[in-house]
Design a protein around this motif. Structure first.
Motif, mmCIF file in Angstrom:
data_model
loop_
_atom_site.group_PDB
_atom_site.id
_atom_site.type_symbol
_atom_site.label_atom_id
_atom_site.label_comp_id
_atom_site.label_asym_id
_atom_site.label_seq_id
_atom_site.Cartn_x
_atom_site.Cartn_y
_atom_site.Cartn_z
ATOM 1 N N SER A 72 1.744 2.118 -11.462
ATOM 2 C CA SER A 72 2.264 0.361 -11.136
ATOM 3 C C SER A 72 3.508 0.146 -11.540
ATOM 4 C CB SER A 72 1.180 -0.172 -11.837
ATOM 5 O OG SER A 72 1.413 -1.553 -11.416
ATOM 6 N N ASP A 73 3.922 0.753 -12.980
ATOM 7 C CA ASP A 73 5.298 0.220 -13.563
ATOM 8 C C ASP A 73 6.523 0.850 -12.655
ATOM 9 O OD1 ASP A 73 4.113 -0.927 -15.579
ATOM 10 O OD2 ASP A 73 4.298 0.846 -16.765
ATOM 11 N N ASN A 74 6.369 2.407 -12.131
ATOM 12 C CA ASN A 74 7.239 2.563 -11.164
ATOM 13 C C ASN A 74 7.338 2.154 -10.029
ATOM 14 O OD1 ASN A 74 7.999 4.504 -13.477
ATOM 15 N ND2 ASN A 74 6.379 6.012 -12.494
ATOM 16 N N LEU A 75 6.363 1.783 -9.444
ATOM 17 C CA LEU A 75 6.337 1.020 -8.146
ATOM 18 C C LEU A 75 7.219 -0.394 -8.339
ATOM 19 C CD1 LEU A 75 5.256 1.632 -5.364
ATOM 20 C CD2 LEU A 75 3.076 0.289 -5.937
ATOM 21 N N ALA A 76 6.710 -1.190 -9.312
ATOM 22 C CA ALA A 76 7.457 -2.278 -9.742
ATOM 23 C C ALA A 76 9.104 -2.023 -9.870
ATOM 24 C CB ALA A 76 7.035 -3.053 -10.929
ATOM 25 N N LEU A 117 9.627 0.133 4.782
ATOM 26 C CA LEU A 117 9.666 0.760 3.406
ATOM 27 C C LEU A 117 9.289 -0.359 2.229
ATOM 28 C CD1 LEU A 117 9.778 3.431 1.598
ATOM 29 C CD2 LEU A 117 12.138 2.876 1.341
ATOM 30 N N VAL A 118 10.104 -1.162 2.308
ATOM 31 C CA VAL A 118 9.928 -2.381 1.313
ATOM 32 C C VAL A 118 8.480 -2.906 1.495
ATOM 33 C CG1 VAL A 118 10.679 -4.682 0.748
ATOM 34 C CG2 VAL A 118 12.212 -2.756 1.408
ATOM 35 N N ALA A 119 8.121 -3.242 2.925
ATOM 36 C CA ALA A 119 6.697 -3.862 2.899
ATOM 37 C C ALA A 119 5.560 -2.938 2.588
ATOM 38 C CB ALA A 119 6.514 -4.375 4.404
ATOM 39 N N GLY A 120 5.760 -1.606 2.666
ATOM 40 C CA GLY A 120 4.758 -0.611 2.325
ATOM 41 C C GLY A 120 4.677 -0.503 0.897
ATOM 42 N N ILE A 121 6.136 -0.632 0.009
ATOM 43 C CA ILE A 121 5.944 -0.734 -1.292
ATOM 44 C C ILE A 121 5.122 -2.088 -1.755
ATOM 45 C CG2 ILE A 121 7.333 -0.537 -3.486
ATOM 46 C CD1 ILE A 121 9.495 1.128 -1.958
ATOM 47 N N GLU A 122 5.635 -3.103 -1.262
ATOM 48 C CA GLU A 122 5.119 -4.320 -1.735
ATOM 49 C C GLU A 122 3.578 -4.456 -1.497
ATOM 50 O OE1 GLU A 122 7.243 -6.995 0.576
ATOM 51 O OE2 GLU A 122 9.002 -7.368 -1.095
ATOM 52 N N ALA A 123 3.063 -3.819 -0.419
ATOM 53 C CA ALA A 123 1.616 -3.969 -0.095
ATOM 54 C C ALA A 123 0.933 -2.907 -0.969
ATOM 55 C CB ALA A 123 1.375 -3.263 1.237
ATOM 56 N N THR A 124 1.360 -1.804 -1.344
ATOM 57 C CA THR A 124 0.932 -0.780 -2.349
ATOM 58 C C THR A 124 0.843 -1.619 -3.599
ATOM 59 O OG1 THR A 124 1.845 0.935 -1.281
ATOM 60 C CG2 THR A 124 1.097 1.256 -3.508
ATOM 61 N N GLY A 125 1.901 -2.263 -4.299
ATOM 62 C CA GLY A 125 1.704 -3.013 -5.383
ATOM 63 C C GLY A 125 0.657 -3.925 -5.441
ATOM 64 N N ARG A 126 0.494 -4.742 -4.086
ATOM 65 C CA ARG A 126 -0.598 -5.828 -4.061
ATOM 66 C C ARG A 126 -2.041 -5.051 -4.407
ATOM 67 N NH1 ARG A 126 3.119 -7.853 -0.308
ATOM 68 N NH2 ARG A 126 1.777 -6.999 1.405
ATOM 69 N N GLU A 127 -2.084 -4.035 -3.558
ATOM 70 C CA GLU A 127 -3.336 -3.022 -3.688
ATOM 71 C C GLU A 127 -3.629 -2.527 -4.921
ATOM 72 O OE1 GLU A 127 -6.772 -1.739 -2.217
ATOM 73 O OE2 GLU A 127 -5.512 -3.107 -1.144
ATOM 74 N N ILE A 128 -2.879 -2.326 -5.769
ATOM 75 C CA ILE A 128 -3.092 -1.875 -7.175
ATOM 76 C C ILE A 128 -3.563 -2.958 -8.000
ATOM 77 C CG2 ILE A 128 -1.806 -1.177 -9.290
ATOM 78 C CD1 ILE A 128 -0.111 0.771 -7.718
ATOM 79 N N GLU A 129 -2.929 -4.047 -7.773
ATOM 80 C CA GLU A 129 -3.224 -5.460 -8.445
ATOM 81 C C GLU A 129 -4.584 -5.609 -7.962
ATOM 82 O OE1 GLU A 129 -1.486 -7.100 -11.297
ATOM 83 O OE2 GLU A 129 -0.223 -5.190 -11.111
ATOM 84 N N THR A 130 -5.057 -5.614 -6.889
ATOM 85 C CA THR A 130 -6.368 -6.079 -6.499
ATOM 86 C C THR A 130 -7.496 -5.305 -7.077
ATOM 87 O OG1 THR A 130 -5.528 -6.792 -4.434
ATOM 88 C CG2 THR A 130 -8.062 -6.369 -4.481
#
Length: 190
Positions: free
Chosen positions: A90-94, A113-126
């Protein structure tokens, strides 16, 4: 008088079958006393056994309660080791998101790419939320040694000494336990 004689005869008839040594009153009294002592000893043993049974029941109930608590804790905190490992992902993604310059975010080639990284970050938070993993509030808060790890002191006129003014790494809790402390910079007088 005939009643007394009948009673005496009945006692005599009963005593005819009893051995003579048992007819001696002192021996009978001694045997009766010994029997009473044995009865008292047996009653004492019975009371002691009842007490031991009560203690054993109480201990069994305590063991059962401890086991239930241990099982509940194991269920609640089973993912702790895995969660700690995923925090670095999660830290590396941020960091990856923070490293993307604003002009590249607007570039049509990079938007996906940016949208995919942001979606992955939201999924981790969920997923973190589903498992009781929450981020520790740090910025602007007074330093809490139970949740924050002070890495540096930063001279500041704007903030009270001991207030967190920089977060170097986010901290997390898993339910009511610390998963990882927030690494922070704390204000001090210049």
């Amino acid at each position: 008088m005939s009643e007394e004689r009948t009673r005496d005869e009945a006692v005599e008839n009963e005593l005819k079958g009893v051995p003579e040594e048992m007819l001696d009153d002192t021996e009978a009294t001694e045997e009766l006393a010994a029997d009473e002592e044995r009865i008292a000893a047996l009653e004492e043993e019975l009371a002691e056994a009842k007490q031991q049974v009560l203690y054993a029941r109480a201990e069994t109930q305590n063991v059962r309660r401890r086991m239930e608590k241990d099982v509940a804790d194991a269920r609640a905190y089973a993912a702790t080791g895995f969660a700690r490992d995923i925090l670095s992902v999660s830290d590396n993604l941020a960091r990856a998101l923070d490293a993307i310059p604003a002009d590249m975010r607007e570039d049509e080639k990079m938007k996906g790419l940016v949208a995919g990284i942001e979606a992955t970050g939201r999924e981790i938070e969920t997923v973190f939320g589903q498992h009781g993993i929450t981020r520790i509030a740090a910025m602007g808060m007074p330093l809490d040694p139970n949740q924050h790890q002070a890495m540096v002191e930063i001279p500041s006129d704007d903030a009270e000494p001991g207030t967190v003014i920089q977060e170097m790494q986010a901290g997390y809790m898993i339910k009511d336990r610390l998963l990882r402390p927030a690494m922070v910079g704390v204000a001090r007088k210049p």
